[in-house]
Design an enzyme around this catalytic site. Structure first.
Site: not given
Length: 306
Positions: A87, A118
């Protein structure tokens, strides 16, 4: 098989007593419960206000010296980091390299769960090396439960390279100590659905990232008042927003604002400076550059020197 680490003591894994009858609630009762529990996100942000302010300060200083900001996470935490980074270019007209999101599993993990990835700290360290992170950069490790190996591997690698490190987690420090420059704890309590950290933990993490990135951009002079004067005019909605900003801040008509915007190369900040100083686009851009892109300082500096 490796012995599994017991995580039941972690705040994010505990059972929420207020939702023990979750499967018996009506839809309206579900909504009310979520609303009540989500109020804890505001308290968590308030309790972490000092650490968030420190994170804004050191990150703005680093970026002002030519550094970059990296978010590192897995699963929901990784996706939120990538989202916030994505953004920044349209909102603040930053280069895509300035703020980057790193997620375990890469781009594919944005749309398809890759939670098994992960568990590899070496992958986190490798991601840091691949991006040539140096001492001018800032790395934010995001992990709701605070234990994600991918994130810890990235943090340790970043520290070895001299980068500033920030941790963002939703468990108390006594449960999971993390050695970083700034340790942000966002304590929202056990989830309504036990262990589902995409809920309150995800919400409060998004709030914290909003504050961090926006605060940094404010410090870097990317806004004027509360206007996104560095907005990238790339579609009709943003074109309209740019015109309205110019109208509101200059009292020009929409047509006049349109002419001014085009003369500036569709750069709202430059257009405002041109209007307020009478400079052309080239001279205006040079003035902005002299003040590191800070519109308010550039205008004040010009008025002082004329």
């Amino acid at each position: 098989m490796d012995q599994l680490e017991e995580r039941g003591h972690l705040l994010t894994e505990q059972i929420n007593p207020k939702s023990r009858n979750l499967d018996q609630l009506t839809p309206l009762e579900l909504v009310d419960l979520f609303n009540q529990e989500d109020a804890q996100t505001l308290r968590a942000i308030a309790q972490a206000r000092q650490e968030l302010a420190q994170a804004i300060e050191i990150t703005a200083q680093a970026l002002g010296r030519g550094g970059r900001l990296f978010y590192v996470g897995a699963g929901t935490s990784g996706r939120l980091g990538v989202l916030d980074a994505a953004e920044c270019p349209p909102t603040f007209c930053t280069h895509p390299d300035l703020v980057q999101g790193i997620i375990a599993g890469g781009a594919a993990a944005l749309v398809r769960s890759s939670e098994n990835l992960e568990d590899r700290p070496e992958d986190g360290a490798s991601a840091i090396a691949q991006r040539h992170i140096i001492d001018k950069d800032v790395v934010v490790g995001i992990s709701a439960g605070g234990t994600t190996p991918f994130v810890h591997g990235a943090i340790e690698a970043a520290k070895q390279r001299g980068a500033k490190t920030i941790a963002m987690s939703c468990v108390p420090i006594e449960q999971v100590p993390i050695i970083v420059d700034i340790d942000i704890r966002l304590l929202t309590g056990p989830e309504i659905l036990a262990g589902s950290t995409r809920l309150k933990a995800g919400t409060v993490t998004k709030m914290a990232l909003n504050i961090l990135s926006t605060g940094v951009m404010v410090c870097l002079g990317k806004v004027y008042g509360n206007r996104m004067v560095d907005v990238s005019v790339t579609n009709r909605k943003l074109h309209d927003r740019a015109l309205r900003m110019l109208q509101d801040l200059t009292d020009l008509s929409r047509e006049e604002a349109g002419f001014l915007l085009e003369r500036s190369g569709r750069k709202v900040k430059l257009a405002l400076l041109m209007h307020w100083t009478g400079l052309d686009a080239q001279m205006g851009q040079e003035l902005l550059n002299n003040y590191h892109g800070n519109l308010r300082n550039a205008v004040q500096g010009y008025k002082t020197n004329v």
